[in-house]
Motif scaffolding. Structure first.
Motif, PDB file in Angstrom:
ATOM      1  N   ALA A 132       0.813  -1.208   0.000  1.00 30.17           N
ATOM      2  CA  ALA A 132       0.000   0.000   0.000  1.00 30.17           C
ATOM      3  C   ALA A 132       0.854   1.269   0.000  1.00 30.17           C
ATOM      4  CB  ALA A 132      -0.926   0.000   1.217  1.00 30.17           C
ATOM      5  N   VAL A 133       0.280   2.328  -0.549  1.00 29.02           N
ATOM      6  CA  VAL A 133       0.899   3.652  -0.565  1.00 29.02           C
ATOM      7  C   VAL A 133       0.923   4.214   0.855  1.00 29.02           C
ATOM      8  CG1 VAL A 133       0.600   6.025  -1.415  1.00 29.02           C
ATOM      9  CG2 VAL A 133       0.088   4.087  -2.913  1.00 29.02           C
ATOM     10  N   GLY A 134      -0.113   3.888   1.618  1.00 27.48           N
ATOM     11  CA  GLY A 134      -0.244   4.388   2.985  1.00 27.48           C
ATOM     12  C   GLY A 134      -1.498   3.820   3.618  1.00 27.48           C
ATOM     13  N   THR A 135      -1.888   4.418   4.737  1.00 26.71           N
ATOM     14  CA  THR A 135      -3.081   3.980   5.453  1.00 26.71           C
ATOM     15  C   THR A 135      -3.852   5.197   5.937  1.00 26.71           C
ATOM     16  OG1 THR A 135      -1.929   3.867   7.585  1.00 26.71           O
ATOM     17  CG2 THR A 135      -1.991   1.840   6.255  1.00 26.71           C
ATOM     18  N   TYR A 136      -5.111   4.969   6.287  1.00 27.15           N
ATOM     19  CA  TYR A 136      -5.946   6.029   6.841  1.00 27.15           C
ATOM     20  C   TYR A 136      -6.928   5.388   7.808  1.00 27.15           C
ATOM     21  CZ  TYR A 136      -9.082  10.023   7.177  1.00 27.15           C
ATOM     22  OH  TYR A 136      -9.833  11.070   7.650  1.00 27.15           O
ATOM     23  N   VAL A 137      -7.122   6.014   8.964  1.00 25.54           N
ATOM     24  CA  VAL A 137      -8.087   5.540   9.953  1.00 25.54           C
ATOM     25  C   VAL A 137      -9.126   6.639  10.145  1.00 25.54           C
ATOM     26  CG1 VAL A 137      -8.434   4.737  12.321  1.00 25.54           C
ATOM     27  CG2 VAL A 137      -6.320   4.155  11.106  1.00 25.54           C
ATOM     28  N   ASP A 138     -10.393   6.257  10.050  1.00 24.11           N
ATOM     29  CA  ASP A 138     -11.492   7.202  10.251  1.00 24.11           C
ATOM     30  C   ASP A 138     -12.313   6.742  11.439  1.00 24.11           C
ATOM     31  OD1 ASP A 138     -12.999   9.475   9.653  1.00 24.11           O
ATOM     32  OD2 ASP A 138     -14.409   8.338   8.416  1.00 24.11           O
ATOM     33  N   GLN A 139     -12.619   7.667  12.331  1.00 25.12           N
ATOM     34  CA  GLN A 139     -13.420   7.355  13.526  1.00 25.12           C
ATOM     35  C   GLN A 139     -14.843   7.826  13.280  1.00 25.12           C
ATOM     36  OE1 GLN A 139     -11.909   5.884  16.374  1.00 25.12           O
ATOM     37  NE2 GLN A 139     -13.983   5.604  17.153  1.00 25.12           N
ATOM     38  N   GLN A 140     -15.798   6.919  13.416  1.00 27.43           N
ATOM     39  CA  GLN A 140     -17.224   7.234  13.280  1.00 27.43           C
ATOM     40  C   GLN A 140     -17.927   6.805  14.562  1.00 27.43           C
ATOM     41  OE1 GLN A 140     -18.863   8.652  10.469  1.00 27.43           O
ATOM     42  NE2 GLN A 140     -16.768   9.080   9.850  1.00 27.43           N
ATOM     43  N   GLY A 141     -18.013   7.721  15.513  1.00 30.04           N
ATOM     44  CA  GLY A 141     -18.608   7.384  16.802  1.00 30.04           C
ATOM     45  C   GLY A 141     -17.762   6.343  17.517  1.00 30.04           C
ATOM     46  N   ASP A 142     -18.364   5.209  17.837  1.00 35.90           N
ATOM     47  CA  ASP A 142     -17.693   4.124  18.554  1.00 35.90           C
ATOM     48  C   ASP A 142     -16.781   3.295  17.647  1.00 35.90           C
ATOM     49  OD1 ASP A 142     -17.380   2.150  20.783  1.00 35.90           O
ATOM     50  OD2 ASP A 142     -18.527   0.863  19.424  1.00 35.90           O
ATOM     51  N   VAL A 143     -16.974   3.406  16.336  1.00 32.64           N
ATOM     52  CA  VAL A 143     -16.298   2.520  15.381  1.00 32.64           C
ATOM     53  C   VAL A 143     -15.158   3.239  14.667  1.00 32.64           C
ATOM     54  CG1 VAL A 143     -16.630   1.121  13.299  1.00 32.64           C
ATOM     55  CG2 VAL A 143     -18.401   1.169  15.056  1.00 32.64           C
ATOM     56  N   ALA A 144     -13.999   2.568  14.607  1.00 30.58           N
ATOM     57  CA  ALA A 144     -12.878   3.043  13.793  1.00 30.58           C
ATOM     58  C   ALA A 144     -12.806   2.166  12.551  1.00 30.58           C
ATOM     59  CB  ALA A 144     -11.567   2.965  14.569  1.00 30.58           C
ATOM     60  N   LEU A 145     -12.597   2.799  11.385  1.00 33.05           N
ATOM     61  CA  LEU A 145     -12.457   2.092  10.113  1.00 33.05           C
ATOM     62  C   LEU A 145     -11.005   2.209   9.674  1.00 33.05           C
ATOM     63  CD1 LEU A 145     -15.361   3.784  10.078  1.00 33.05           C
ATOM     64  CD2 LEU A 145     -15.618   2.436   8.008  1.00 33.05           C
ATOM     65  N   TYR A 146     -10.399   1.077   9.319  1.00 30.38           N
ATOM     66  CA  TYR A 146      -8.975   1.002   8.986  1.00 30.38           C
ATOM     67  C   TYR A 146      -8.828   0.738   7.483  1.00 30.38           C
ATOM     68  CZ  TYR A 146      -8.662   0.493  14.004  1.00 30.38           C
ATOM     69  OH  TYR A 146      -8.776   0.702  15.357  1.00 30.38           O
ATOM     70  N   PHE A 147      -8.296   1.727   6.757  1.00 27.18           N
ATOM     71  CA  PHE A 147      -8.164   1.641   5.303  1.00 27.18           C
ATOM     72  C   PHE A 147      -6.699   1.529   4.886  1.00 27.18           C
ATOM     73  CE2 PHE A 147     -12.046   4.196   5.907  1.00 27.18           C
ATOM     74  CZ  PHE A 147     -12.934   3.593   5.021  1.00 27.18           C
ATOM     75  N   THR A 148      -6.408   0.644   3.939  1.00 24.88           N
ATOM     76  CA  THR A 148      -5.131   0.712   3.228  1.00 24.88           C
ATOM     77  C   THR A 148      -5.391   1.517   1.969  1.00 24.88           C
ATOM     78  OG1 THR A 148      -5.585  -1.441   2.173  1.00 24.88           O
ATOM     79  CG2 THR A 148      -4.077  -1.427   4.073  1.00 24.88           C
ATOM     80  N   ILE A 149      -4.414   2.345   1.597  1.00 31.28           N
ATOM     81  CA  ILE A 149      -4.509   3.173   0.393  1.00 31.28           C
ATOM     82  C   ILE A 149      -3.670   2.506  -0.684  1.00 31.28           C
ATOM     83  CG2 ILE A 149      -4.007   5.429  -0.604  1.00 31.28           C
ATOM     84  CD1 ILE A 149      -4.415   6.577   2.257  1.00 31.28           C
ATOM     85  N   LEU A 150      -4.354   2.064  -1.724  1.00 34.73           N
ATOM     86  CA  LEU A 150      -3.701   1.285  -2.772  1.00 34.73           C
ATOM     87  C   LEU A 150      -3.255   2.154  -3.937  1.00 34.73           C
ATOM     88  CD1 LEU A 150      -6.183  -1.721  -2.652  1.00 34.73           C
ATOM     89  CD2 LEU A 150      -4.045  -1.415  -1.378  1.00 34.73           C
ATOM     90  N   HIS A 151      -3.930   3.270  -4.172  1.00 38.82           N
ATOM     91  CA  HIS A 151      -3.599   4.164  -5.288  1.00 38.82           C
ATOM     92  C   HIS A 151      -4.138   5.550  -4.980  1.00 38.82           C
ATOM     93  CE1 HIS A 151      -4.234   5.942  -9.357  1.00 38.82           C
ATOM     94  NE2 HIS A 151      -3.063   5.394  -9.557  1.00 38.82           N
ATOM     95  N   LEU A 152      -3.413   6.575  -5.391  1.00 33.85           N
ATOM     96  CA  LEU A 152      -3.820   7.974  -5.195  1.00 33.85           C
ATOM     97  C   LEU A 152      -3.753   8.730  -6.515  1.00 33.85           C
ATOM     98  CD1 LEU A 152      -1.702   8.757  -2.019  1.00 33.85           C
ATOM     99  CD2 LEU A 152      -4.195   8.866  -2.110  1.00 33.85           C
ATOM    100  N   GLN A 153      -4.719   9.636  -6.726  1.00 33.17           N
ATOM    101  CA  GLN A 153      -4.629  10.537  -7.878  1.00 33.17           C
ATOM    102  C   GLN A 153      -5.405  11.808  -7.581  1.00 33.17           C
ATOM    103  OE1 GLN A 153      -6.359   7.983 -10.896  1.00 33.17           O
ATOM    104  NE2 GLN A 153      -8.204   9.215 -10.950  1.00 33.17           N
ATOM    105  N   VAL A 154      -4.948  12.897  -8.189  1.00 36.53           N
ATOM    106  CA  VAL A 154      -5.657  14.161  -8.070  1.00 36.53           C
ATOM    107  C   VAL A 154      -6.914  14.053  -8.927  1.00 36.53           C
ATOM    108  CG1 VAL A 154      -5.559  16.637  -8.577  1.00 36.53           C
ATOM    109  CG2 VAL A 154      -3.565  15.475  -7.602  1.00 36.53           C
TER     110      VAL A 154
END
Length: 164
Positions: A132-154
């Protein structure tokens, strides 16, 4: 199996995966012109995150690795969660296969105790195995979502959105 697989220090391997992600996560937002704190919207069906930059948007193709619940103190892999679109579990097959081949329960047990710390370790391992290019974690209330970033583009604006 080769002898090397039986002598791997998995704790060191996992720490190295986490260190790699910390380094990559310091690089990709800067390279894409994003500023902290990152603001994003996600679309699980299309496996996309949209990050807002001052002058543009950045679209990331992602894999939702799993979720954790603060209340339950657990982490659940996407492949084990029927509420998450199947393509995320399919993108995690490399991780699941690696866990089976190396008898690593962390990568093959659907629900793990430990909440965010376990979620972060699983995320780093998944990112390493998916390259992966990187990772991102998003918190939605009680739940955290764990994402791998496979590709990025503008994002390229639609022509009808241009002023003239």
């Amino acid at each position: 199996m080769s002898q090397a697989l039986h002598t791997t220090d998995w704790a060191a391997w996992s720490r190295e995966a986490a260190e790699t992600m910390v380094a990559r996560n310091a690089e990709w937002p800067q390279q894409m012109g994003l500023t902290a704190p990152l603001k994003c919207r996600w679309d699980l069906e299309r496996a996309l995150l949209a990050f807002e930059a001052p002058l543009h948007e950045v679209i990331a193709t992602v894999c939702l690795v799993g979720t954790s619940s603060d209340q339950e103190g657990s982490f659940v892999w996407s492949w084990a969660n029927e509420a998450i679109p199947a393509q995320h579990g399919q993108a995690l097959e490399v991780v699941h296969d690696f866990g089976r081949e190396n008898q690593l329960a962390l990568l093959t047990t659907p629900r793990l105790q430990g909440g965010k710390p376990v979620g972060m370790e699983c995320l780093s391992i998944a990112a390493r195995l998916q390259r992966a290019v990187g990772t991102y974690v998003d918190q939605q209330g009680d739940v955290a979502l764990y994402f791998t970033i496979l590709h990025l583009q503008v994002a390229v604006p639609e022509t009808d959105q241009l002023p003239n």
